[in-house]
Design a protein around this motif. Structure first.
Motif, PDB file in Angstrom:
ATOM      1  N   LYS A  42       4.038   1.754  -0.178  1.00 30.54           N
ATOM      2  CA  LYS A  42       2.853   1.238  -0.888  1.00 30.54           C
ATOM      3  C   LYS A  42       2.541  -0.198  -0.466  1.00 30.54           C
ATOM      4  N   LYS A  43       3.571  -1.016  -0.360  1.00 30.34           N
ATOM      5  CA  LYS A  43       3.379  -2.417   0.036  1.00 30.34           C
ATOM      6  C   LYS A  43       2.712  -2.495   1.409  1.00 30.34           C
ATOM      7  N   HIS A  44       3.170  -1.686   2.350  1.00 29.91           N
ATOM      8  CA  HIS A  44       2.600  -1.718   3.699  1.00 29.91           C
ATOM      9  C   HIS A  44       1.174  -1.160   3.717  1.00 29.91           C
ATOM     10  N   ILE A  45       0.883  -0.178   2.872  1.00 26.49           N
ATOM     11  CA  ILE A  45      -0.488   0.352   2.778  1.00 26.49           C
ATOM     12  C   ILE A  45      -1.429  -0.713   2.238  1.00 26.49           C
ATOM     13  N   VAL A  46      -1.025  -1.394   1.167  1.00 31.22           N
ATOM     14  CA  VAL A  46      -1.856  -2.445   0.573  1.00 31.22           C
ATOM     15  C   VAL A  46      -2.111  -3.572   1.581  1.00 31.22           C
ATOM     16  N   ASN A  47      -1.095  -3.902   2.375  1.00 36.45           N
ATOM     17  CA  ASN A  47      -1.255  -4.974   3.373  1.00 36.45           C
ATOM     18  C   ASN A  47      -2.163  -4.566   4.531  1.00 36.45           C
ATOM     19  N   ALA A  48      -2.186  -3.271   4.865  1.00 35.57           N
ATOM     20  CA  ALA A  48      -2.932  -2.817   6.040  1.00 35.57           C
ATOM     21  C   ALA A  48      -4.369  -2.400   5.737  1.00 35.57           C
ATOM     22  N   ILE A  49      -4.623  -1.927   4.527  1.00 37.60           N
ATOM     23  CA  ILE A  49      -5.938  -1.358   4.203  1.00 37.60           C
ATOM     24  C   ILE A  49      -6.585  -2.172   3.085  1.00 37.60           C
ATOM     25  N   ALA A  50      -7.737  -2.727   3.368  1.00 36.99           N
ATOM     26  CA  ALA A  50      -8.430  -3.567   2.391  1.00 36.99           C
ATOM     27  C   ALA A  50      -8.922  -2.750   1.198  1.00 36.99           C
ATOM     28  N   ILE A  59      -7.323  -1.603  -1.536  1.00 36.87           N
ATOM     29  CA  ILE A  59      -6.468  -0.629  -2.222  1.00 36.87           C
ATOM     30  C   ILE A  59      -5.626  -1.349  -3.256  1.00 36.87           C
ATOM     31  N   ASP A  60      -5.573  -0.780  -4.437  1.00 35.71           N
ATOM     32  CA  ASP A  60      -4.744  -1.309  -5.513  1.00 35.71           C
ATOM     33  C   ASP A  60      -3.507  -0.423  -5.633  1.00 35.71           C
ATOM     34  N   GLU A  61      -2.347  -1.020  -5.491  1.00 40.02           N
ATOM     35  CA  GLU A  61      -1.090  -0.265  -5.520  1.00 40.02           C
ATOM     36  C   GLU A  61      -0.890   0.494  -6.830  1.00 40.02           C
ATOM     37  N   SER A  62      -1.364  -0.071  -7.929  1.00 40.11           N
ATOM     38  CA  SER A  62      -1.101   0.531  -9.243  1.00 40.11           C
ATOM     39  C   SER A  62      -1.807   1.869  -9.458  1.00 40.11           C
ATOM     40  N   ASN A  63      -2.948   2.098  -8.785  1.00 43.54           N
ATOM     41  CA  ASN A  63      -3.633   3.382  -8.990  1.00 43.54           C
ATOM     42  C   ASN A  63      -3.730   4.197  -7.699  1.00 43.54           C
ATOM     43  N   MET A  64      -2.782   3.979  -6.792  1.00 40.66           N
ATOM     44  CA  MET A  64      -2.748   4.710  -5.530  1.00 40.66           C
ATOM     45  C   MET A  64      -2.311   6.153  -5.781  1.00 40.66           C
ATOM     46  N   ASP A  65      -3.089   7.103  -5.265  1.00 41.56           N
ATOM     47  CA  ASP A  65      -2.773   8.518  -5.396  1.00 41.56           C
ATOM     48  C   ASP A  65      -1.994   8.960  -4.164  1.00 41.56           C
ATOM     49  N   ASP A 100      -8.068   8.997   3.760  1.00 45.11           N
ATOM     50  CA  ASP A 100      -8.890   9.123   2.554  1.00 45.11           C
ATOM     51  C   ASP A 100      -9.199   7.750   1.963  1.00 45.11           C
ATOM     52  N   TYR A 101      -8.299   6.806   2.190  1.00 52.10           N
ATOM     53  CA  TYR A 101      -8.489   5.437   1.701  1.00 52.10           C
ATOM     54  C   TYR A 101      -9.215   4.553   2.717  1.00 52.10           C
ATOM     55  N   GLY A 102      -9.641   5.144   3.832  1.00 48.26           N
ATOM     56  CA  GLY A 102     -10.398   4.396   4.825  1.00 48.26           C
ATOM     57  C   GLY A 102      -9.556   3.779   5.925  1.00 48.26           C
ATOM     58  N   ALA A 103      -8.319   4.215   6.070  1.00 50.80           N
ATOM     59  CA  ALA A 103      -7.445   3.659   7.104  1.00 50.80           C
ATOM     60  C   ALA A 103      -7.852   4.151   8.488  1.00 50.80           C
ATOM     61  N   ASP A 140      -4.412   1.196  11.492  1.00 50.72           N
ATOM     62  CA  ASP A 140      -3.867   0.886  10.166  1.00 50.72           C
ATOM     63  C   ASP A 140      -2.670   1.786   9.868  1.00 50.72           C
ATOM     64  N   ILE A 141      -2.816   3.066  10.165  1.00 52.54           N
ATOM     65  CA  ILE A 141      -1.750   4.033   9.893  1.00 52.54           C
ATOM     66  C   ILE A 141      -0.510   3.702  10.720  1.00 52.54           C
ATOM     67  N   ILE A 142      -0.706   3.369  11.994  1.00 49.22           N
ATOM     68  CA  ILE A 142       0.424   2.985  12.845  1.00 49.22           C
ATOM     69  C   ILE A 142       1.110   1.747  12.275  1.00 49.22           C
ATOM     70  N   SER A 143       0.326   0.804  11.812  1.00 46.15           N
ATOM     71  CA  SER A 143       0.872  -0.418  11.227  1.00 46.15           C
ATOM     72  C   SER A 143       1.719  -0.111   9.991  1.00 46.15           C
ATOM     73  N   VAL A 144       1.212   0.755   9.125  1.00 41.27           N
ATOM     74  CA  VAL A 144       1.934   1.126   7.906  1.00 41.27           C
ATOM     75  C   VAL A 144       3.241   1.830   8.252  1.00 41.27           C
ATOM     76  N   VAL A 145       3.150   2.848   9.112  1.00 39.09           N
ATOM     77  CA  VAL A 145       4.322   3.655   9.452  1.00 39.09           C
ATOM     78  C   VAL A 145       5.375   2.823  10.175  1.00 39.09           C
ATOM     79  N   SER A 146       4.955   2.068  11.193  1.00 37.14           N
ATOM     80  CA  SER A 146       5.944   1.297  11.954  1.00 37.14           C
ATOM     81  C   SER A 146       6.536   0.164  11.120  1.00 37.14           C
ATOM     82  N   GLY A 147       5.715  -0.486  10.302  1.00 34.86           N
ATOM     83  CA  GLY A 147       6.217  -1.558   9.437  1.00 34.86           C
ATOM     84  C   GLY A 147       7.210  -1.043   8.414  1.00 34.86           C
ATOM     85  N   ALA A 148       6.902   0.096   7.811  1.00 33.07           N
ATOM     86  CA  ALA A 148       7.812   0.677   6.818  1.00 33.07           C
ATOM     87  C   ALA A 148       9.105   1.144   7.483  1.00 33.07           C
TER      88      ALA A 148
END
Length: 82
Positions: free
Chosen positions: A11-19, A21-27, A34-37, A41-49
């Motif tokens: 969640k932290k990496h998603i919030v940092n990569a995609i403008a 997005i609120d972590e508290s209501n992430m589905d 679906d969130y506009g990544a 952005d997806i590579i950034s989230v996956v590799s960072g995590a």
């Protein structure tokens, strides 16, 4: 590592990569696209995590992931093996 910890890292990496997005209501059943990544952005989230969790997953396995929950499941499974 437990699922809750891995979820918080993803969640932290998603919030940092995609403008906008609120972590508290992430589905977690939605995909990152679906969130506009973008693909970058997806590579950034996956590799960072993966770097933070100190796990490695082959790219061929990652292509079958359908949503955020699927990514978390794969990280949980991989962290149990290593």
């Amino acid at each position: 590592m437990d699922r809750e910890y891995i979820t918080s890292i993803v969640k932290k990496h998603i919030v940092n990569a995609i403008a906008g997005i609120d972590e508290s209501n992430m589905d977690l059943q939605m995909s990152m696209t679906d969130y506009g990544a973008s693909s970058l952005d997806i590579i950034s989230v996956v590799s960072g995590a993966m770097r933070e969790l100190k796990i490695k997953i082959p790219r061929t396995e990652l292509k079958n992931i359908k949503n955020i929950n699927g990514l978390i499941d794969m990280f949980v499974t991989s962290s149990a093996v290593e």
